[in-house]
Scaffold this motif. Structure first.
Motif, PDB file in Angstrom:
ATOM      1  N   LEU A   1       0.823  -1.200   0.000  1.00  0.00           N
ATOM      2  CA  LEU A   1       0.000   0.000   0.000  1.00  0.00           C
ATOM      3  C   LEU A   1       0.862   1.257   0.000  1.00  0.00           C
ATOM      4  N   THR A   2       0.305   2.329  -0.553  1.00  0.00           N
ATOM      5  CA  THR A   2       1.007   3.611  -0.521  1.00  0.00           C
ATOM      6  C   THR A   2       1.082   4.117   0.911  1.00  0.00           C
ATOM      7  N   ASN A   3       2.020   4.998   1.163  1.00  0.00           N
ATOM      8  CA  ASN A   3       2.269   5.428   2.541  1.00  0.00           C
ATOM      9  C   ASN A   3       1.363   6.568   2.993  1.00  0.00           C
ATOM     10  N   ASP A   4       0.293   6.854   2.228  1.00  0.00           N
ATOM     11  CA  ASP A   4      -0.578   7.935   2.687  1.00  0.00           C
ATOM     12  C   ASP A   4      -1.761   7.450   3.505  1.00  0.00           C
ATOM     13  N   PHE A   5      -1.822   6.142   3.786  1.00  0.00           N
ATOM     14  CA  PHE A   5      -2.851   5.624   4.683  1.00  0.00           C
ATOM     15  C   PHE A   5      -2.353   5.713   6.123  1.00  0.00           C
ATOM     16  N   SER A   6      -3.123   6.370   6.969  1.00  0.00           N
ATOM     17  CA  SER A   6      -2.737   6.496   8.374  1.00  0.00           C
ATOM     18  C   SER A   6      -3.118   5.276   9.193  1.00  0.00           C
ATOM     19  N   ASN A   7      -4.047   4.479   8.657  1.00  0.00           N
ATOM     20  CA  ASN A   7      -4.447   3.262   9.367  1.00  0.00           C
ATOM     21  C   ASN A   7      -5.070   2.295   8.364  1.00  0.00           C
ATOM     22  N   VAL A   8      -4.874   1.007   8.631  1.00  0.00           N
ATOM     23  CA  VAL A   8      -5.425  -0.049   7.779  1.00  0.00           C
ATOM     24  C   VAL A   8      -5.909  -1.178   8.672  1.00  0.00           C
ATOM     25  N   TRP A   9      -7.017  -1.807   8.306  1.00  0.00           N
ATOM     26  CA  TRP A   9      -7.575  -2.911   9.074  1.00  0.00           C
ATOM     27  C   TRP A   9      -7.492  -4.217   8.276  1.00  0.00           C
ATOM     28  N   ASP A  10      -7.754  -5.337   8.946  1.00  0.00           N
ATOM     29  CA  ASP A  10      -7.704  -6.650   8.302  1.00  0.00           C
ATOM     30  C   ASP A  10      -8.817  -6.795   7.253  1.00  0.00           C
ATOM     31  N   PHE A  11      -8.615  -7.742   6.348  1.00  0.00           N
ATOM     32  CA  PHE A  11      -9.640  -8.043   5.348  1.00  0.00           C
ATOM     33  C   PHE A  11     -10.810  -8.801   5.982  1.00  0.00           C
ATOM     34  N   SER A  12     -11.987  -8.486   5.469  1.00  0.00           N
ATOM     35  CA  SER A  12     -13.215  -9.166   5.880  1.00  0.00           C
ATOM     36  C   SER A  12     -14.148  -9.183   4.682  1.00  0.00           C
ATOM     37  N   HIS A  13     -14.537 -10.382   4.262  1.00  0.00           N
ATOM     38  CA  HIS A  13     -15.426 -10.547   3.099  1.00  0.00           C
ATOM     39  C   HIS A  13     -14.846  -9.871   1.855  1.00  0.00           C
ATOM     40  N   GLY A  14     -13.510  -9.921   1.709  1.00  0.00           N
ATOM     41  CA  GLY A  14     -12.880  -9.416   0.494  1.00  0.00           C
ATOM     42  C   GLY A  14     -12.571  -7.932   0.481  1.00  0.00           C
ATOM     43  N   PHE A  15     -12.829  -7.239   1.569  1.00  0.00           N
ATOM     44  CA  PHE A  15     -12.565  -5.804   1.638  1.00  0.00           C
ATOM     45  C   PHE A  15     -11.846  -5.466   2.950  1.00  0.00           C
ATOM     46  N   ALA A  16     -10.990  -4.438   2.881  1.00  0.00           N
ATOM     47  CA  ALA A  16     -10.293  -3.962   4.076  1.00  0.00           C
ATOM     48  C   ALA A  16     -10.553  -2.468   4.233  1.00  0.00           C
ATOM     49  N   ILE A  17     -10.764  -2.050   5.466  1.00  0.00           N
ATOM     50  CA  ILE A  17     -10.989  -0.632   5.765  1.00  0.00           C
ATOM     51  C   ILE A  17      -9.642   0.093   5.775  1.00  0.00           C
ATOM     52  N   VAL A  18      -9.608   1.267   5.163  1.00  0.00           N
ATOM     53  CA  VAL A  18      -8.408   2.109   5.175  1.00  0.00           C
ATOM     54  C   VAL A  18      -8.802   3.513   5.624  1.00  0.00           C
ATOM     55  N   GLU A  19      -7.817   4.217   6.174  1.00  0.00           N
ATOM     56  CA  GLU A  19      -8.063   5.572   6.655  1.00  0.00           C
ATOM     57  C   GLU A  19      -7.019   6.531   6.106  1.00  0.00           C
ATOM     58  N   ARG A  20      -7.504   7.679   5.639  1.00  0.00           N
ATOM     59  CA  ARG A  20      -6.630   8.726   5.141  1.00  0.00           C
ATOM     60  C   ARG A  20      -7.206  10.079   5.559  1.00  0.00           C
ATOM     61  N   ASP A  21      -6.372  10.904   6.201  1.00  0.00           N
ATOM     62  CA  ASP A  21      -6.791  12.238   6.656  1.00  0.00           C
ATOM     63  C   ASP A  21      -8.055  12.182   7.511  1.00  0.00           C
ATOM     64  N   GLY A  22      -8.144  11.150   8.353  1.00  0.00           N
ATOM     65  CA  GLY A  22      -9.278  11.039   9.265  1.00  0.00           C
ATOM     66  C   GLY A  22     -10.545  10.499   8.643  1.00  0.00           C
ATOM     67  N   LYS A  23     -10.530  10.159   7.348  1.00  0.00           N
ATOM     68  CA  LYS A  23     -11.701   9.619   6.674  1.00  0.00           C
ATOM     69  C   LYS A  23     -11.434   8.169   6.270  1.00  0.00           C
ATOM     70  N   ARG A  24     -12.504   7.368   6.228  1.00  0.00           N
ATOM     71  CA  ARG A  24     -12.355   5.937   5.984  1.00  0.00           C
ATOM     72  C   ARG A  24     -13.087   5.482   4.727  1.00  0.00           C
ATOM     73  N   GLY A  25     -12.470   4.494   4.072  1.00  0.00           N
ATOM     74  CA  GLY A  25     -13.057   3.874   2.895  1.00  0.00           C
ATOM     75  C   GLY A  25     -12.639   2.423   2.829  1.00  0.00           C
ATOM     76  N   PHE A  26     -12.649   1.816   1.612  1.00  0.00           N
ATOM     77  CA  PHE A  26     -12.355   0.389   1.468  1.00  0.00           C
ATOM     78  C   PHE A  26     -11.423   0.143   0.285  1.00  0.00           C
ATOM     79  N   ILE A  27     -10.573  -0.900   0.428  1.00  0.00           N
ATOM     80  CA  ILE A  27      -9.801  -1.430  -0.689  1.00  0.00           C
ATOM     81  C   ILE A  27     -10.202  -2.881  -0.909  1.00  0.00           C
ATOM     82  N   ASN A  28      -9.932  -3.400  -2.112  1.00  0.00           N
ATOM     83  CA  ASN A  28     -10.181  -4.808  -2.387  1.00  0.00           C
ATOM     84  C   ASN A  28      -8.884  -5.607  -2.259  1.00  0.00           C
TER      85      ASN A  28
END
Length: 474
Positions: free
Chosen positions: A293-320
């Protein structure tokens, strides 16, 4: 005849019926019917006739209540007779436990409702755990033992510390040392460790001296105790640390990578999360980088059902699983995907308070259910618990309210039943909103293979819970 005297007698007998019904089951209370009839027939004394009439009035009240309740679902459900819960339900007076027998008319007679469940172990334990491998961990006077699914104590409480059964064995403390017993209490691995965890994938973490290692199910040391920290095995790998540097090892005790990391998590869905030089990466079971992953994620979580939660600038989304951003970080909080939908939240601060607006998106990031709930739980069995106006209810995947928000707390459905709290007490509903078990417990756990642990506050114990087990019959 003094009307007040007869009214007083009526309430006196109502309380008597409550106590008998609550502690000994309603059918014993109805034995008083025959006694009252005899009194009425033989009542040559005026006071005896008044007493008999008061008893009969209470019986008639019970019969009418049961007749009315049968027009509603479930077969007996006083909470659903009225639009709002009965104001005199016992939980409303939980803080005044000595008044509860006088005011608990909502639970006065439960004979019809009790057909859906039964006690397998009456509340007698100081602690109680969920069942695992046909055994549940219980405690009496700070000693731990085990009961079977019939509620029978199969291993008497005798251990200062113990764990739930896992892979046929449970760790127990004997004379300040830890070992393992089987499901009948026989010592399989003699107490010799300073600490011992449940088995996972044939291996158990143990503490020998000040270091951690792993043993197999025969008690032999499989991986020498050289680690300052160690975690359970998942998918053939375990996270361990020496001098606060983390690495994954396999069951032979060999490191998957030469590099040590600032952080590691458990393997899930074939991938293990690591962090080095403030950069996250997922590695596979061979130790190779699978997702860098690129180094601009401040936090990353484990995969669940094929998706992982990521955080950037205090906001959260998903990667596959290819590391692609499928839902860009834009939400203040999110839950993992469940049944194809993920809960997402955008909060608003008015200068004094944070207001949450939860909704749901699909795997493409498209809004499916509008964000206007105060809180939500993930979907389970087609329904999700939602909170609105400080009350919990349930919606389906179209956002349609299926069970009206009327509960103080609600949990996800499991095995077609959900745990809810109303008027300070816990009960269970089905997916139509009908009560399968009326709210009557001070504490409760979810059903596991048809059995749930429940806690009550017996009057003689004040606010100290006693735990037992109930079994579903329907």
């Amino acid at each position: 005849m003094n009307p007040m005297f007869e009214v007083t007698l009526f309430f006196f007998f109502a309380v008597v019926f409550y106590v008998i019904g609550y502690y000994y089951h309603v059918k014993y209370g109805f034995l008083l019917v025959f006694f009252s009839i005899i009194l009425w027939i033989t009542g040559s004394i005026k006071e005896v006739g008044i007493i008999a009439r008061s008893l009969i009035q209470v019986i008639v009240l019970v019969i009418l209540t049961k007749m009315i309740s049968k027009q509603y679902k479930p077969s007996y459900n006083p909470y659903k007779i009225f639009r709002r819960p009965l104001p005199l339900a016992s939980g409303a007076f939980k803080s005044h436990s000595k008044l509860r027998p006088l005011l608990s008319f909502a639970k006065l007679f439960e004979e019809g409702e009790r057909k859906s469940w039964k006690w397998i172990a009456k509340p007698a334990f100081d602690e109680a755990g969920d069942f695992s491998e046909e055994r549940a961990l219980v405690a009496e006077t700070r000693k731990y033992g085990y009961v079977n699914r019939r509620g029978v104590i199969i291993i008497k409480p005798q251990f200062p510390s113990a764990s739930a059964f896992s892979e046929g064995l449970a760790s127990v403390e004997i004379d300040y040392k830890y070992g393992y017993i089987d499901r009948f209490g026989k010592i399989i691995i003699k107490p010799q460790f300073q600490g011992a965890d449940p088995f996972s994938e044939g291996m158990a973490r143990v503490k020998i001296g000040e270091k951690y290692g792993y043993i197999d199910k025969t008690g032999n040391v499989a991986i020498k105790p050289v680690f300052d920290e160690a975690h359970d095995f998942f998918e053939g790998c375990a996270s361990v640390a020496i001098n606060k540097k983390y690495v994954f090892i396999n069951k032979a005790g060999k490191s998957l990578t030469k590099q040590y990391f600032e952080y590691t998590s458990d393997f899930k869905e074939g991938l293990g999360l690591v962090k080095a030089d403030n950069r996250y990466c997922f590695i596979d079971g061979t130790g190779k980088a699978a997702i860098d992953l690129t180094n601009d994620f401040s936090n990353v979580w484990d995969f669940s059902h094929g998706f992982a939660i990521v955080e950037r600038d205090g906001k959260r989304g998903f990667i596959n699983t290819r590391g692609e951003i499928v839902i860009k970080p834009q939400y203040d909080s999110v839950h993992n995907f469940s049944e194809g939908l993920a809960a997402v939240d955008k909060k608003h601060n008015d200068g004094s308070f944070d207001y949450h607006y939860w909704g749901f998106v699909n795997e493409a990031g498209e809004p499916v259910i509008d964000q206007h709930y105060e809180d939500v739980l993930s979907f389970s069995e087609g329904l999700a618990a939602i909170k609105i106006h400080d009350k919990w209810g349930y919606i389906d995947k179209t956002g349609t309210v299926k069970i009206n928000p009327e509960f103080e707390k609600a949990f996800s459905f499991s095995q077609s039943i959900a745990r809810i709290k109303i008027l300070f007490e816990w009960g269970f509903i089905d997916n139509t909103g009908a009560y399968r078990i009326l709210p009557q417990f001070s504490e409760a756990g979810d059903f596991v293979d048809g059995i749930a642990r429940v806690g009550v506050c017996p009057l003689e114990h004040g606010i100290i819970y006693k735990w037992g087990y109930i079994q579903r019959l329907s």
